[in-house]
Design a protein around this motif. Structure first.
Motif, PDB file in Angstrom:
ATOM      1  N   GLY A   1       7.760 -12.314   2.637  1.00 52.03           N
ATOM      2  CA  GLY A   1       8.055 -12.930   1.348  1.00 52.03           C
ATOM      3  C   GLY A   1       6.865 -13.594   0.684  1.00 52.03           C
ATOM      4  N   GLU A   2       5.793 -13.810   1.424  1.00 56.79           N
ATOM      5  CA  GLU A   2       4.612 -14.428   0.829  1.00 56.79           C
ATOM      6  C   GLU A   2       3.767 -13.386   0.103  1.00 56.79           C
ATOM      7  N   ASP A   3       2.865 -13.893  -0.731  1.00 56.70           N
ATOM      8  CA  ASP A   3       1.989 -13.019  -1.505  1.00 56.70           C
ATOM      9  C   ASP A   3       0.579 -13.034  -0.929  1.00 56.70           C
ATOM     10  N   ALA A   4      -0.173 -11.982  -1.230  1.00 61.48           N
ATOM     11  CA  ALA A   4      -1.564 -11.910  -0.778  1.00 61.48           C
ATOM     12  C   ALA A   4      -2.406 -11.178  -1.815  1.00 61.48           C
ATOM     13  N   VAL A   5      -3.690 -11.507  -1.817  1.00 63.30           N
ATOM     14  CA  VAL A   5      -4.651 -10.819  -2.681  1.00 63.30           C
ATOM     15  C   VAL A   5      -5.827 -10.368  -1.823  1.00 63.30           C
ATOM     16  N   ILE A   6      -6.193  -9.107  -1.981  1.00 60.62           N
ATOM     17  CA  ILE A   6      -7.350  -8.561  -1.278  1.00 60.62           C
ATOM     18  C   ILE A   6      -8.370  -8.156  -2.326  1.00 60.62           C
ATOM     19  N   ASN A   7      -9.596  -8.578  -2.131  1.00 62.24           N
ATOM     20  CA  ASN A   7     -10.638  -8.315  -3.107  1.00 62.24           C
ATOM     21  C   ASN A   7     -11.642  -7.284  -2.616  1.00 62.24           C
ATOM     22  N   CYS A   8     -12.219  -6.579  -3.574  1.00 65.01           N
ATOM     23  CA  CYS A   8     -13.189  -5.527  -3.279  1.00 65.01           C
ATOM     24  C   CYS A   8     -14.281  -5.604  -4.335  1.00 65.01           C
ATOM     25  N   SER A   9     -15.515  -5.725  -3.917  1.00 62.57           N
ATOM     26  CA  SER A   9     -16.587  -5.828  -4.900  1.00 62.57           C
ATOM     27  C   SER A   9     -17.729  -4.900  -4.531  1.00 62.57           C
ATOM     28  N   SER A  10     -18.426  -4.451  -5.549  1.00 59.20           N
ATOM     29  CA  SER A  10     -19.528  -3.511  -5.361  1.00 59.20           C
ATOM     30  C   SER A  10     -20.764  -4.009  -6.090  1.00 59.20           C
ATOM     31  N   SER A  11     -21.931  -3.628  -5.575  1.00 61.54           N
ATOM     32  CA  SER A  11     -23.184  -4.000  -6.224  1.00 61.54           C
ATOM     33  C   SER A  11     -23.596  -2.940  -7.259  1.00 61.54           C
ATOM     34  N   LYS A  12     -22.847  -1.851  -7.301  1.00 61.40           N
ATOM     35  CA  LYS A  12     -23.181  -0.777  -8.235  1.00 61.40           C
ATOM     36  C   LYS A  12     -22.073  -0.589  -9.260  1.00 61.40           C
ATOM     37  N   ALA A  13     -22.455   0.031 -10.374  1.00 64.93           N
ATOM     38  CA  ALA A  13     -21.450   0.344 -11.392  1.00 64.93           C
ATOM     39  C   ALA A  13     -20.430   1.308 -10.800  1.00 64.93           C
ATOM     40  N   LEU A  14     -19.196   1.113 -11.167  1.00 69.09           N
ATOM     41  CA  LEU A  14     -18.116   1.890 -10.570  1.00 69.09           C
ATOM     42  C   LEU A  14     -17.449   2.824 -11.567  1.00 69.09           C
ATOM     43  N   TYR A  15     -17.088   3.991 -11.071  1.00 69.94           N
ATOM     44  CA  TYR A  15     -16.257   4.914 -11.849  1.00 69.94           C
ATOM     45  C   TYR A  15     -14.797   4.758 -11.461  1.00 69.94           C
ATOM     46  N   SER A  16     -14.564   4.583 -10.177  1.00 68.28           N
ATOM     47  CA  SER A  16     -13.184   4.471  -9.720  1.00 68.28           C
ATOM     48  C   SER A  16     -13.104   3.623  -8.460  1.00 68.28           C
ATOM     49  N   VAL A  17     -11.940   3.045  -8.270  1.00 72.20           N
ATOM     50  CA  VAL A  17     -11.650   2.282  -7.054  1.00 72.20           C
ATOM     51  C   VAL A  17     -10.378   2.854  -6.433  1.00 72.20           C
ATOM     52  N   HIS A  18     -10.429   3.078  -5.137  1.00 71.10           N
ATOM     53  CA  HIS A  18      -9.306   3.699  -4.421  1.00 71.10           C
ATOM     54  C   HIS A  18      -8.797   2.727  -3.373  1.00 71.10           C
ATOM     55  N   TRP A  19      -7.511   2.599  -3.267  1.00 65.43           N
ATOM     56  CA  TRP A  19      -6.925   1.724  -2.253  1.00 65.43           C
ATOM     57  C   TRP A  19      -6.076   2.536  -1.283  1.00 65.43           C
ATOM     58  N   TYR A  20      -6.286   2.271   0.013  1.00 65.78           N
ATOM     59  CA  TYR A  20      -5.560   2.964   1.072  1.00 65.78           C
ATOM     60  C   TYR A  20      -5.072   1.935   2.083  1.00 65.78           C
ATOM     61  N   ARG A  21      -4.013   2.284   2.771  1.00 62.81           N
ATOM     62  CA  ARG A  21      -3.512   1.462   3.866  1.00 62.81           C
ATOM     63  C   ARG A  21      -3.470   2.327   5.121  1.00 62.81           C
ATOM     64  N   GLN A  22      -3.893   1.735   6.212  1.00 60.62           N
ATOM     65  CA  GLN A  22      -3.885   2.455   7.484  1.00 60.62           C
ATOM     66  C   GLN A  22      -3.159   1.636   8.538  1.00 60.62           C
ATOM     67  N   LYS A  23      -2.170   2.245   9.135  1.00 63.09           N
ATOM     68  CA  LYS A  23      -1.487   1.592  10.251  1.00 63.09           C
ATOM     69  C   LYS A  23      -2.182   2.026  11.539  1.00 63.09           C
ATOM     70  N   HIS A  24      -2.020   1.208  12.552  1.00 63.21           N
ATOM     71  CA  HIS A  24      -2.755   1.418  13.797  1.00 63.21           C
ATOM     72  C   HIS A  24      -2.516   2.816  14.369  1.00 63.21           C
ATOM     73  N   GLY A  25      -3.590   3.535  14.635  1.00 67.17           N
ATOM     74  CA  GLY A  25      -3.476   4.854  15.244  1.00 67.17           C
ATOM     75  C   GLY A  25      -3.092   5.967  14.286  1.00 67.17           C
ATOM     76  N   GLU A  26      -3.025   5.643  12.988  1.00 66.33           N
ATOM     77  CA  GLU A  26      -2.626   6.653  12.014  1.00 66.33           C
ATOM     78  C   GLU A  26      -3.732   6.902  10.998  1.00 66.33           C
ATOM     79  N   ALA A  27      -3.526   7.897  10.170  1.00 61.58           N
ATOM     80  CA  ALA A  27      -4.487   8.202   9.111  1.00 61.58           C
ATOM     81  C   ALA A  27      -4.294   7.250   7.938  1.00 61.58           C
ATOM     82  N   PRO A  28      -5.340   6.999   7.188  1.00 66.02           N
ATOM     83  CA  PRO A  28      -5.186   6.213   5.957  1.00 66.02           C
ATOM     84  C   PRO A  28      -4.242   6.907   4.984  1.00 66.02           C
ATOM     85  N   VAL A  29      -3.456   6.110   4.291  1.00 64.44           N
ATOM     86  CA  VAL A  29      -2.495   6.629   3.331  1.00 64.44           C
ATOM     87  C   VAL A  29      -2.808   6.043   1.954  1.00 64.44           C
ATOM     88  N   PHE A  30      -2.790   6.907   0.978  1.00 71.00           N
ATOM     89  CA  PHE A  30      -3.132   6.541  -0.395  1.00 71.00           C
ATOM     90  C   PHE A  30      -2.144   5.547  -0.986  1.00 71.00           C
TER      91      PHE A  30
END
Lengths: 111, 112
Positions: free
Chosen positions: A15-44
């Motif tokens: 029920g709580e909220d969270a924020v995850i941040n991602c920063s780059s030192s270079k100009a970006l075209y796109s940002v992709h977020w994936y979640r990976q559970k233990h022992g599994e492949a990353p999922v889009f």
């Protein structure tokens, strides 16, 4: 260069909220977020293209600040199923889509 | 629809041995990638391909070679395995820029 993610780890109660941040030192075209559970492949989760758009997927949304070269992933009303490691991947504005991932944020949701 | 399939799923090699990891995708994607994943390091790009017959180096290409002779296959080779190459290897594919990447289930490689 790898994007930098923060925090490295976070523990939430259901029920709580969270924020995850991602920063780059270079100009970006796109940002992709994936979640990976233990022992599994990353999922889009979602992709954000430059332009500062915000996207949502159920109770997970993300923003992209092109000028600051940053993206944030917002998880609201967290569920046990949200547990896993979240990776942001970035690609710059030139050439082909070569996605470079951060080191991940480990999220644990407890009852 | 199988998506992205990696072969093998597990392998143990002795130092100096060679091997090839196979990645096959059935989605007609142009882009294919090989990543390695080590604890605390996240996913690091080894090599990638933007189409049949093309390959390019990623962040950590040393000690690896790749080939993309057919659009659906992307091979990762280790000519002389070293313990530092012990890792979990993921293959991924995507249609193009700004597209979702689909990952295979990974290959856990141990070099002793």
């Amino acid at each position: 260069q790898q994007p930098v993610q923060s925090p490295q780890a976070v523990i939430l109660r259901e029920g709580e909220d969270a924020v995850i941040n991602c920063s780059s030192s270079k100009a970006l075209y796109s940002v992709h977020w994936y979640r990976q559970k233990h022992g599994e492949a990353p999922v889009f989760l979602m992709i954000l293209l430059k332009g500062g758009e915000q996207k949502g997927h159920d109770k997970i949304s993300a923003s992209f600040n092109e000028k600051k070269q940053q993206s944030s992933l917002y998880l609201t009303a967290s569920q046990l199923s949200y547990s896993g490691t979240y990776f942001c991947g970035t690609s710059n504005s030139g050439g082909y889509q070569k996605v470079t991932f951060g080191t991940g944020t480990k999220l644990q949701v407890i009852p | 629809n199988a998506g992205v399939t990696q072969t093998p799923k597990f392998r143990v090699l002795k130092t100096g041995q060679s091997m090839t990891l196979l990645c096959a995708q059935d989605m007609n994607h142009e882009y294919m990638y090989w990543y390695r994943q080590d604890p605390g390091m996240g996913l690091r790009l080894i090599h990638y391909s933007v189409g049949e017959g093309t390959t390019a180096k990623g962040e950590v290409p040393d000690g690896y070679n790749v080939s993309r002779l057919k659009k659906q296959n992307f091979l990762l080779g280790l000519e002389s395995a070293a313990p530092s190459q012990t890792s979990v290897y993921f293959c991924a594919s995507s249609q193009g820029r700004g597209s979702e990447a689909f990952f295979g289930q990974g290959t856990r490689l141990t070099v002793v």
